[in-house]
Design an enzyme around this catalytic site. Structure first.
Site, short mmCIF file in Angstrom:
data_model
loop_
_atom_site.label_atom_id
_atom_site.label_comp_id
_atom_site.label_asym_id
_atom_site.label_seq_id
_atom_site.Cartn_x
_atom_site.Cartn_y
_atom_site.Cartn_z
N LYS A 144 -13.81 2.06 0.35
CA LYS A 144 -14.15 1.51 1.67
C LYS A 144 -13.52 0.14 1.88
O LYS A 144 -13.08 -0.19 2.96
CB LYS A 144 -15.68 1.44 1.81
CG LYS A 144 -16.16 1.00 3.17
CD LYS A 144 -15.83 2.03 4.25
CE LYS A 144 -16.10 1.50 5.65
NZ LYS A 144 -15.36 2.26 6.67
N GLU B 81 -3.85 6.75 14.74
CA GLU B 81 -5.22 6.73 14.21
C GLU B 81 -5.72 8.16 13.99
O GLU B 81 -6.37 8.46 12.98
CB GLU B 81 -6.13 5.94 15.17
CG GLU B 81 -7.60 5.90 14.84
CD GLU B 81 -7.92 5.31 13.47
OE1 GLU B 81 -7.03 4.78 12.79
OE2 GLU B 81 -9.09 5.43 13.06
N GLY C 64 -31.21 -6.92 19.00
CA GLY C 64 -30.55 -6.80 20.30
C GLY C 64 -30.06 -8.15 20.75
O GLY C 64 -29.93 -9.08 19.95
O1 M6R Z 1 -11.78 -3.45 6.20
P1 M6R Z 1 -10.44 -3.34 6.87
O2 M6R Z 1 -10.54 -3.02 8.30
O3 M6R Z 1 -9.60 -4.57 6.64
O4 M6R Z 1 -9.73 -2.13 6.15
C1 M6R Z 1 -8.41 -1.79 6.44
C2 M6R Z 1 -8.10 -0.39 5.94
O5 M6R Z 1 -8.24 -0.32 4.55
C3 M6R Z 1 -9.00 0.66 6.60
O6 M6R Z 1 -8.92 0.61 7.98
C4 M6R Z 1 -8.60 2.08 6.13
O7 M6R Z 1 -7.34 2.40 6.65
C5 M6R Z 1 -9.65 3.11 6.57
N1 M6R Z 1 -10.01 3.95 5.48
C6 M6R Z 1 -9.19 3.99 7.66
O8 M6R Z 1 -10.13 4.95 8.00
#
Ligand code: M6R
Length: 601
Positions: free
Chosen positions: A596, A477, A102
């Site tokens: 990811k 989004e 925290g």
């Molecule tokens: O780790 P980052 O925020 O730089 O990643 C960017 C994008 O690859 C990421 O936001 C991607 O669009 C996600 N899968 C969206 O849900």
């Protein structure tokens, strides 16, 4: 989002602490440490980086460790002070150790007072004040219970705390307010942890502590110093379920965590007279005339949202670019531009390269990032951490929320230092920011509604998500969430732009998800939706105001600020995408073709 564990018993203390920290490593992994208390004194081990470093250190140095019936451990996600061994928990006083998850908001005042009384501090953390306060009160009262009560009374902020002391060596003192803490028991053993997962296989029953509860534990049981609602619950036996805290998917868990991480993100940053970022020096903005934001995917959408807020509240020009486009357009860069990158992972190749280009051109750089010590944070001049904790679902949710919050706070910060925001507006924005965690608490009726609606939106020739102003990036989004986990075609569009072409697609098989906030351009968006309805598009309106032309309706709460509506609608969009994906039988957490962290061009 740190993780803490504690143990009292006659079995292998070290093993429980290390195994437990492994389960909690997702909460933070820039450093870790344990402290063991036995008849021979206290032993402590700390290491920077992943837990494996701590394990190696213990194996090398602890060949003859004494048997210790009491121990505490911590895995850290830095908020105050860099990830160094000195800043790693447990923090020590003269004869006591503490671990904490925290933020202690009044730590500066407490620290200054303790320093003026001759106490020496080793670390830069907020946590260290706890152990020194405890020892100060213990010297005065000669009573550990009284000293701990006085310590807790003095703290403001969010905390889950475990404290051990040679002055009462069979006990662990505990306190919870705002950060999670669970106590487990089995025959002759007591366990503490930040979530269920470390306790599975060890404890048979658990108590989920409520805010404001604190007390002490020893082998004989637990005594509360506060009022408590102690109720022992049977502990589930599936680790997988425990990591997901009972949710079906990590994405769902992360959607539900947004209220908590929003609080973490804002802790210590909202003051009575404005926003404070310890990370930014006073003269940082002196020569800055405008801002360029660069990011990818969801982070780009947060950047676009931020651009409206930076211009409106910060009164500063702001442009936003997709990082992969920026890199190859031979951009003209100006030294008076602040270059801001946004990234959850801190490893996205396009964003990282864009950042390096800006840095090499001599621009000041600022990263808004979730992972401390990631490549992006190491390159940027200044980093504002989003404190969302580890995000496992590929579809980003809580990262977006915290990125948007940081940008909103940054807008107010700039507005204040550039003297371009009046005090009434500033106070109203600060009050509204404080409301966000409440708004992000998910009302089961909205989730139920999204489940029911998901049946209807499985077929058709596509989705348009439409909105205006900040609800346009929110529409982008919403569409991205839907396409990445449902594989259905979806587009986000500025509502006013539909009539310039896309409206040609309108028919009953075109689903329009219309974001219709009460507090921003309601009449404008209403007209845009009416145009689509007149051409027979199927309309799902998300709004606090009834809209008779809607085929379906997700009703949000009436409130007095468009950003509160923004966050409530965000949750509805995330849940709707998830429920559609589940109905289609997709892997919500690991959708096809995606990763990811995108570390390639
Ligand atoms: O780790 P980052 O925020 O730089 O990643 C960017 C994008 O690859 C990421 O936001 C991607 O669009 C996600 N899968 C969206 O849900």
């Amino acid at each position: 989002m740190c993780g803490i564990v504690g143990y009292i018993g006659k079995n292998d203390t070290k093993k429980f602490l290390i195994d437990g920290l492994k389960e909690l490593e997702y909460r933070g992994y820039d450093s870790a440490g344990i402290a063991l208390l036995g008849d021979d004194g206290i032993e402590t081990y700390k290491a920077v980086g992943k837990l494996i470093n701590l394990e190696e250190k213990i194996t090398q140095n602890c060949t003859n460790c004494f048997e210790t019936p009491v121990g505490i451990g911590h895995t850290r996600w830095a908020t105050h002070g860099k990830p160094t061994e000195i800043n790693a928990h447990p923090h020590l006083g003269a004869y006591s150790f503490v671990v904490h998850n925290g933020i202690i908001e009044n730590y500066k005042e407490l620290k200054d007072e303790l320093i003026s009384q001759g106490i020496e501090f080793l670390s830069q953390t907020d946590t260290e004040v706890i152990v020194h306060l405890f020892e100060k009160f213990h010297k005065i009262t000669n009573n550990t219970k009284e000293a701990f009560c006085k310590t807790i009374e003095a703290l403001h902020g969010a905390y889950a705390i475990l404290l051990i002391t040679k002055a009462d060596k069979d006990k662990i003192f505990f306190a919870k307010s705002g950060s999670p803490m669970i106590i487990g028991k089995s025959q002759n053993e007591i366990f503490f942890a930040s979530s269920d997962a470390p306790l599975i296989g060890y404890a048979s029953e658990v108590i989920y502590l409520e805010d404001g509860e604190f007390g002490e534990a020893d082998q004989n049981g637990i005594s509360f110093y506060s009022n408590n609602t102690t109720k022992w619950n049977k502990l589930q036996t599936s680790k997988q379920l425990a990591q997901k805290n009972g949710f079906r998917f990590f994405m769902e868990k992360e959607i539900y965590e947004q209220s908590e991480v929003a609080s973490d993100c804002m802790l210590g940053r909202i003051k009575d007279n404005g926003i404070s970022f310890d990370e930014i020096s006073l003269d940082f903005f002196d020569d800055i005339r405008d801002i360029k934001i660069c990011a990818c995917g969801t982070s780009y959408h947060a950047g676009l949202t931020g651009s409206y807020l930076l211009q409106r509240l910060g009164n500063i020009r702001c442009e936003v670019e997709i990082a992969s486009e920026f890199r190859y357009k031979e951009p003209i860069l100006d030294k008076n531009t602040l270059f801001v990158v946004i990234s959850q992972s801190g490893e996205t190749a396009d964003t990282l390269e864009a950042l390096k280009m800006a840095k090499n051109s001599g621009l000041k750089t600022l990263a808004i990032c979730n992972v401390d010590n990631s490549s992006i944070t190491r390159v940027a001049d200044v980093t504002l951490l989003t404190r969302a904790g580890i995000e496992k679902g590929v579809a980003s949710t809580k990262a977006f929320t915290t990125q948007t919050l940081v940008l909103w706070m940054l807008s107010l910060y700039i507005g204040k230092i550039k003297n371009s925001i009046n005090n009434n507006l500033l106070q109203n924005e600060l009050r509204t920011l404080r409301e966000v965690p409440r708004v992000l608490k998910i009302d089961s009726s909205i989730h139920e509604k999204c489940k029911r609606l998901s049946k209807r939106y499985l077929h058709g020739h596509g989705f348009f998500f439409i909105g205006r102003d900040v609800f346009y990036p929110l529409a982008l989004e919403g569409a991205l969430k839907l396409k990445e986990i449902s594989y259905l075609h979806a587009e986000g569009y500025p509502a006013g732009e539909m009539k310039h072409g896309p409206i040609a697609l309108a028919d009953p098989e075109l689903f329009t998800i219309a974001l219709m906030p009460q507090n921003l351009l309601y009449d404008k968006i209403k007209s845009n939706v009416e145009e689509l309805s007149a051409r027979d598009s199927t309309i799902c309106a998300i709004s606090p105001l009834n809209f008779e032309l809607a085929d379906d309706f997700i009703k949000t709460n009436l409130c007095d600020h468009y950003m509160l509506e923004f966050f409530e609608m965000l949750v509805a969009l995330q849940l709707l995408s998830q429920e559609i994906s589940i109905r289609l039988g997709n892997d919500v957490d690991m959708p096809r073709n995606l990763a990811k962290s995108v570390t390639v061009e």
